[in-house]
Design a protein around this motif. Structure first.
Motif, PDB file in Angstrom:
ATOM      1  N   SER A  27       0.833  -1.208   0.000  1.00 58.81           N
ATOM      2  CA  SER A  27       0.000   0.000   0.000  1.00 58.81           C
ATOM      3  C   SER A  27       0.867   1.257   0.000  1.00 58.81           C
ATOM      4  O   SER A  27       0.921   2.001   0.974  1.00 58.81           O
ATOM      5  N   ILE A  28       1.510   1.485  -1.131  1.00 65.53           N
ATOM      6  CA  ILE A  28       2.470   2.584  -1.245  1.00 65.53           C
ATOM      7  C   ILE A  28       1.814   3.801  -1.879  1.00 65.53           C
ATOM      8  O   ILE A  28       1.261   3.702  -2.968  1.00 65.53           O
ATOM      9  N   PHE A  29       1.900   4.922  -1.178  1.00 66.44           N
ATOM     10  CA  PHE A  29       1.503   6.202  -1.778  1.00 66.44           C
ATOM     11  C   PHE A  29       2.720   6.878  -2.390  1.00 66.44           C
ATOM     12  O   PHE A  29       2.655   7.368  -3.507  1.00 66.44           O
ATOM     13  N   ALA A  30       3.823   6.871  -1.654  1.00 65.13           N
ATOM     14  CA  ALA A  30       5.048   7.497  -2.164  1.00 65.13           C
ATOM     15  C   ALA A  30       6.266   6.903  -1.461  1.00 65.13           C
ATOM     16  O   ALA A  30       6.231   6.660  -0.257  1.00 65.13           O
ATOM     17  N   ILE A  31       7.306   6.698  -2.254  1.00 59.49           N
ATOM     18  CA  ILE A  31       8.610   6.331  -1.700  1.00 59.49           C
ATOM     19  C   ILE A  31       9.383   7.622  -1.490  1.00 59.49           C
ATOM     20  O   ILE A  31       9.537   8.419  -2.433  1.00 59.49           O
ATOM     21  N   ASN A  32       9.892   7.852  -0.295  1.00 60.26           N
ATOM     22  CA  ASN A  32      10.644   9.075  -0.015  1.00 60.26           C
ATOM     23  C   ASN A  32      12.130   8.882  -0.276  1.00 60.26           C
ATOM     24  O   ASN A  32      12.784   9.746  -0.852  1.00 60.26           O
ATOM     25  N   ASP A  33      12.656   7.783   0.153  1.00 66.91           N
ATOM     26  CA  ASP A  33      14.003   7.402  -0.238  1.00 66.91           C
ATOM     27  C   ASP A  33      14.189   5.919   0.027  1.00 66.91           C
ATOM     28  O   ASP A  33      13.376   5.285   0.697  1.00 66.91           O
ATOM     29  N   MET A  34      15.243   5.365  -0.548  1.00 63.54           N
ATOM     30  CA  MET A  34      15.572   3.955  -0.346  1.00 63.54           C
ATOM     31  C   MET A  34      17.071   3.854  -0.097  1.00 63.54           C
ATOM     32  O   MET A  34      17.847   4.722  -0.537  1.00 63.54           O
ATOM     33  N   GLY A  35      17.467   2.815   0.588  1.00 56.95           N
ATOM     34  CA  GLY A  35      18.875   2.693   0.896  1.00 56.95           C
ATOM     35  C   GLY A  35      19.296   1.271   1.195  1.00 56.95           C
ATOM     36  O   GLY A  35      18.454   0.365   1.309  1.00 56.95           O
ATOM     37  N   TRP A  36      20.595   1.125   1.299  1.00 56.24           N
ATOM     38  CA  TRP A  36      21.202  -0.156   1.676  1.00 56.24           C
ATOM     39  C   TRP A  36      22.050   0.052   2.925  1.00 56.24           C
ATOM     40  O   TRP A  36      22.819   1.030   3.006  1.00 56.24           O
ATOM     41  N   TRP A  37      21.885  -0.824   3.860  1.00 51.64           N
ATOM     42  CA  TRP A  37      22.655  -0.826   5.099  1.00 51.64           C
ATOM     43  C   TRP A  37      23.333  -2.187   5.209  1.00 51.64           C
ATOM     44  O   TRP A  37      22.945  -3.159   4.539  1.00 51.64           O
ATOM     45  N   ARG A  38      24.346  -2.273   6.058  1.00 48.95           N
ATOM     46  CA  ARG A  38      24.954  -3.571   6.320  1.00 48.95           C
ATOM     47  C   ARG A  38      25.230  -3.718   7.806  1.00 48.95           C
ATOM     48  O   ARG A  38      25.365  -2.730   8.522  1.00 48.95           O
ATOM     49  N   GLN A  39      25.304  -4.958   8.199  1.00 47.52           N
ATOM     50  CA  GLN A  39      25.516  -5.244   9.619  1.00 47.52           C
ATOM     51  C   GLN A  39      26.547  -6.353   9.769  1.00 47.52           C
ATOM     52  O   GLN A  39      26.388  -7.439   9.201  1.00 47.52           O
ATOM     53  N   TYR A  40      27.584  -6.058  10.550  1.00 43.58           N
ATOM     54  CA  TYR A  40      28.589  -7.055  10.910  1.00 43.58           C
ATOM     55  C   TYR A  40      28.134  -7.747  12.189  1.00 43.58           C
ATOM     56  O   TYR A  40      27.418  -7.167  12.997  1.00 43.58           O
ATOM     57  N   PRO A  41      28.570  -8.970  12.420  1.00 41.30           N
ATOM     58  CA  PRO A  41      28.169  -9.680  13.637  1.00 41.30           C
ATOM     59  C   PRO A  41      28.499  -8.876  14.888  1.00 41.30           C
ATOM     60  O   PRO A  41      29.616  -8.386  15.044  1.00 41.30           O
ATOM     61  N   GLY A  42      27.509  -8.693  15.723  1.00 38.31           N
ATOM     62  CA  GLY A  42      27.713  -7.993  16.977  1.00 38.31           C
ATOM     63  C   GLY A  42      27.796  -6.484  16.864  1.00 38.31           C
ATOM     64  O   GLY A  42      28.064  -5.799  17.857  1.00 38.31           O
ATOM     65  N   LYS A  43      27.577  -5.962  15.667  1.00 36.77           N
ATOM     66  CA  LYS A  43      27.661  -4.515  15.455  1.00 36.77           C
ATOM     67  C   LYS A  43      26.303  -3.950  15.048  1.00 36.77           C
ATOM     68  O   LYS A  43      25.408  -4.683  14.636  1.00 36.77           O
ATOM     69  N   GLN A  44      26.177  -2.625  15.151  1.00 32.77           N
ATOM     70  CA  GLN A  44      24.962  -1.973  14.689  1.00 32.77           C
ATOM     71  C   GLN A  44      24.983  -1.861  13.166  1.00 32.77           C
ATOM     72  O   GLN A  44      26.054  -1.848  12.543  1.00 32.77           O
ATOM     73  N   ARG A  45      23.815  -1.754  12.598  1.00 33.97           N
ATOM     74  CA  ARG A  45      23.734  -1.538  11.158  1.00 33.97           C
ATOM     75  C   ARG A  45      24.341  -0.188  10.806  1.00 33.97           C
ATOM     76  O   ARG A  45      24.182   0.790  11.543  1.00 33.97           O
ATOM     77  N   GLU A  46      24.986  -0.165   9.652  1.00 35.68           N
ATOM     78  CA  GLU A  46      25.570   1.080   9.174  1.00 35.68           C
ATOM     79  C   GLU A  46      25.101   1.342   7.753  1.00 35.68           C
ATOM     80  O   GLU A  46      24.881   0.417   6.964  1.00 35.68           O
ATOM     81  N   LEU A  47      24.940   2.615   7.441  1.00 33.77           N
ATOM     82  CA  LEU A  47      24.488   2.995   6.116  1.00 33.77           C
ATOM     83  C   LEU A  47      25.588   2.737   5.096  1.00 33.77           C
ATOM     84  O   LEU A  47      26.737   3.136   5.285  1.00 33.77           O
ATOM     85  N   VAL A  48      25.223   2.102   4.008  1.00 35.90           N
ATOM     86  CA  VAL A  48      26.136   1.899   2.892  1.00 35.90           C
ATOM     87  C   VAL A  48      25.898   2.964   1.824  1.00 35.90           C
ATOM     88  O   VAL A  48      26.820   3.640   1.377  1.00 35.90           O
TER      89      VAL A  48
END
Length: 120
Positions: A27-48
């Motif tokens: 049920s999409i009206f608008a996409i504002n932005d899209m992105g890719w993140w990555r996560q190493y074991p035991g770490k927080q996700r970071e923006l790619v």
């Protein structure tokens, strides 16, 4: 509801390439932005990398010059072309989108994640 489906992860040798794909549906009206993140074991996700519907992009310093993010607004899709991959790029990669639903509610949705493994 809005869902994200990712594909394209896998195992590649250092110096190789992979292309990740992600498509939003629901049920999409608008996409504002899209992105890719990555996560190493035991770490927080970071923006790619991220991209707005207007085409503005943002990259982590560690991937500049090697990764390219692109989008297809008509298909609510985003892609990540990853070249010159390094072992330190090994992580689980997540797609996300800042979306406005048909209800006009605005929220962030995450994909299920896809493993990228780069062997040395």
């Amino acid at each position: 509801q809005v869902q994200l489906v990712e594909s394209g992860g896998g195992l590649v040798q250092a110096g190789g390439s992979l292309r990740l794909s992600c498509a939003a549906s629901g049920s999409i009206f608008a996409i504002n932005d899209m992105g890719w993140w990555r996560q190493y074991p035991g770490k927080q996700r970071e923006l790619v990398a991220s991209i707005t519907t207007g085409g503005s992009t943002n990259y982590a310093d560690s991937v500049k010059g090697r990764f390219t993010i692109s989008g297809d607004n008509a298909k609510n899709a985003v892609f990540l072309q990853m070249n010159s991959l390094k072992p330190e790029d090994t992580a689980v990669y997540y797609c996300n989108t800042d979306v406005t639903a048909t209800s006009r509610a605005r929220f962030v949705v995450w994909g299920q994640g896809t493993q990228v493994t780069v062997s040395s």
